[in-house]
Write an enzyme that holds these catalytic residues in place. Structure first.
Site, mmCIF file in Angstrom:
data_model
loop_
_atom_site.group_PDB
_atom_site.id
_atom_site.type_symbol
_atom_site.label_atom_id
_atom_site.label_comp_id
_atom_site.label_asym_id
_atom_site.label_seq_id
_atom_site.Cartn_x
_atom_site.Cartn_y
_atom_site.Cartn_z
ATOM 1 N N CYS A 1 -38.125 -62.321 2.071
ATOM 2 C CA CYS A 1 -37.835 -61.017 2.701
ATOM 3 C C CYS A 1 -38.561 -61.007 4.037
ATOM 4 O O CYS A 1 -39.606 -60.375 4.186
ATOM 5 C CB CYS A 1 -38.287 -59.870 1.811
ATOM 6 N N ASP B 1 -29.293 -62.047 -0.141
ATOM 7 C CA ASP B 1 -29.678 -60.998 -1.070
ATOM 8 C C ASP B 1 -30.755 -61.565 -1.999
ATOM 9 O O ASP B 1 -30.477 -62.429 -2.832
ATOM 10 C CB ASP B 1 -28.455 -60.546 -1.881
ATOM 11 N N ASP C 1 -42.655 -61.670 -0.019
ATOM 12 C CA ASP C 1 -43.249 -60.416 0.444
ATOM 13 C C ASP C 1 -42.189 -59.336 0.265
ATOM 14 O O ASP C 1 -41.378 -59.103 1.145
ATOM 15 C CB ASP C 1 -43.677 -60.550 1.907
ATOM 16 N N CYS D 1 -47.219 -54.540 0.889
ATOM 17 C CA CYS D 1 -48.110 -53.742 1.737
ATOM 18 C C CYS D 1 -48.291 -52.361 1.113
ATOM 19 O O CYS D 1 -48.223 -51.340 1.791
ATOM 20 C CB CYS D 1 -47.583 -53.635 3.172
#
Length: 446
Positions: free
Chosen positions: A260, A311, A328, A380
């Site tokens: 990602c 995807d 991530d 995050c």
């Protein structure tokens, strides 16, 4: 001449009505209105100040207004937030200016009836001996919610997950601008040369003790206008993301998958650590994000990155087996509230379905890891359901994988007890954004 308060109102309206990102809306407004550094600083202070204190400001407004907040017209409500913020949280703004400019702002937007209402509320605040009173500390969740302007569900999540000491320090870290951190592009320069070059452009670059090729930046102005940036000698990336790549340990001639990837910062840092030798497949679902990655790689002079529209949940199209995989995943973003304060007011702040999506992406990605390879799972956010619990489940359901012990750099400590293969960075323990990293290896089959 542009009116900074009116510009701030326009930005806050975009964020409220159109779900605009604060940093993008602010940067666009500064450019469009060609603001001086002084006016740009004032607009930034107003926008981020109101966003950071919104729950507190509305709580104060309720103490002075007979009209329920839900019934106050949006522009009027935001003008009141701006006025209250200037009165109570900006020492250098005279009370008269805070009141009069707020009234003028209402008149400018043809809110004649609201002008008197705004004037009355703000003047009542100026006359009050005790400007406002926080909730009783016996209701600790509500008290912290109002004091730090964070929704109750998030305060409760952090108290339950990380304890009161960590929660208070996390909440305190949400006010004020987070440090700007940059990664030195070692393909074009070195840290000393970059620091010297930025100094010539009146930018202060300070070494980061726990990262070899990273610097904190101050007095940047528009970063995109800096010659060193245009020449591709650095890219902006928080220290937590750089540490994530350090733990991944990409090496020259590796095949790496960045599942990602957008906007591409971790892929860029990985390419630099690989000396641009090898192949990095940077994946994203959206064409405009892939364009961002390609543009960044071109500016930095990186040739080892190949972008792939993909995807991550379905694992399509297929990718080659890889020595290193960075997973991530999309997350709730609770670790970057100091950079994007508007996130805390989202309706679905802590999505219940997100951990399962993240887990599916992790499992699909793990299928592509070569024997003896290394996979990093990261977010995050600060939410165990998206972090520690996903990692624990992954190892439980994938016996051919194991956790790799993380060696933390000097100066970074753990905020709470975790497994040795994972770490949750927090601003007060790691001097970074809130960020989670887990490192996995695949056993070599005999």
């Amino acid at each position: 001449m542009s009116n900074p308060r009116n510009i701030a109102l326009g930005i806050l309206l975009k964020i409220e009505n159109d779900d605009a990102y604060s940093n993008i809306a602010l940067n666009n407004a500064i450019k469009e209105n060609k603001l001086s550094s002084l006016d740009a600083g004032f607009v930034s202070a107003l926008v981020y100040g109101v966003l950071e204190h919104q729950i507190t400001l509305d709580y104060i407004l309720r103490q002075y207004s007979k009209i329920p907040i839900r019934k106050i017209e949006t522009k009027t409500k935001i003008i009141l937030r701006l006025g209250i913020y200037q009165l109570l949280f900006m020492d250098k703004v005279p009370e008269s200016a805070a009141v009069n400019e707020s009234v003028n702002l209402a008149k400018k937007h043809k809110l004649a009836k609201s002008a008197g209402f705004i004037n009355g509320i703000l003047r009542s605040i100026t006359r009050a001996e005790e400007k406002y009173k926080l909730p009783d500390k016996n209701d600790i969740v509500k008290y912290y919610t109002v004091k730090y302007s964070v929704p109750q569900e998030l305060v409760k999540l952090w108290l339950d997950s990380y304890g009161e000491d960590n929660t208070v320090k996390l909440l305190e870290s949400l006010t004020g601008r987070a440090k700007i951190c940059a990664r030195v592009n070692t393909l074009k320069t070195n840290k000393k040369q970059l620091i010297d070059e930025l100094a010539e452009q009146k930018v202060l670059a300070e070494e980061i003790p726990f990262l070899v090729n990273a610097v904190y930046l101050e007095n940047t102005g528009s970063i995109e206008a800096l010659k060193a940036y245009k020449c591709g000698k650095f890219h902006i990336q928080d220290a937590s993301s750089q540490l994530c790549v350090e733990f991944l340990e990409p090496k020259p001639r590796h095949i790496m998958l960045d599942i990602c990837s957008a906007p591409g910062g971790k892929a860029f840092t990985s390419a630099q650590k690989m000396n641009d030798r090898g192949k990095i497949f940077s994946c994203d679902l959206y064409d405009h994000k892939l364009k961002l990655i390609n543009a960044g790689a071109k500016r930095l002079g990186i040739n080892s990155i190949v972008t792939v529209k993909r995807d991550g949940v379905k694992g399509e199209p297929q990718l080659p087996q890889a020595d290193r995989i960075l997973c991530d995943v999309p997350c709730s973003g609770l670790g970057i509230l100091s950079r994007k304060p508007e996130i805390r007011y989202k309706d679905n702040l802590i999505p219940e379905d997100l951990p399962e999506i993240q887990y599916n992406i992790l499992c699909k990605s793990a299928e592509l890891l070569a024997n003896g390879g290394r996979l990093v799972y990261s977010t995050c956010t600060l939410n165990p359901a998206e972090n520690n619990l996903n990692s624990e489940r992954f190892l439980r359901e994938h016996p051919d994988f194991y956790g790799i012990k993380i060696a933390l750099p000097n100066g970074i400590v753990r905020a709470f007890d975790e497994k040795d293969y994972e770490v949750t960075f927090m601003p007060h323990t790691a001097h970074t954004d809130g960020f989670y990293v887990a490192v996995f290896g695949r056993r070599v089959k005999s």
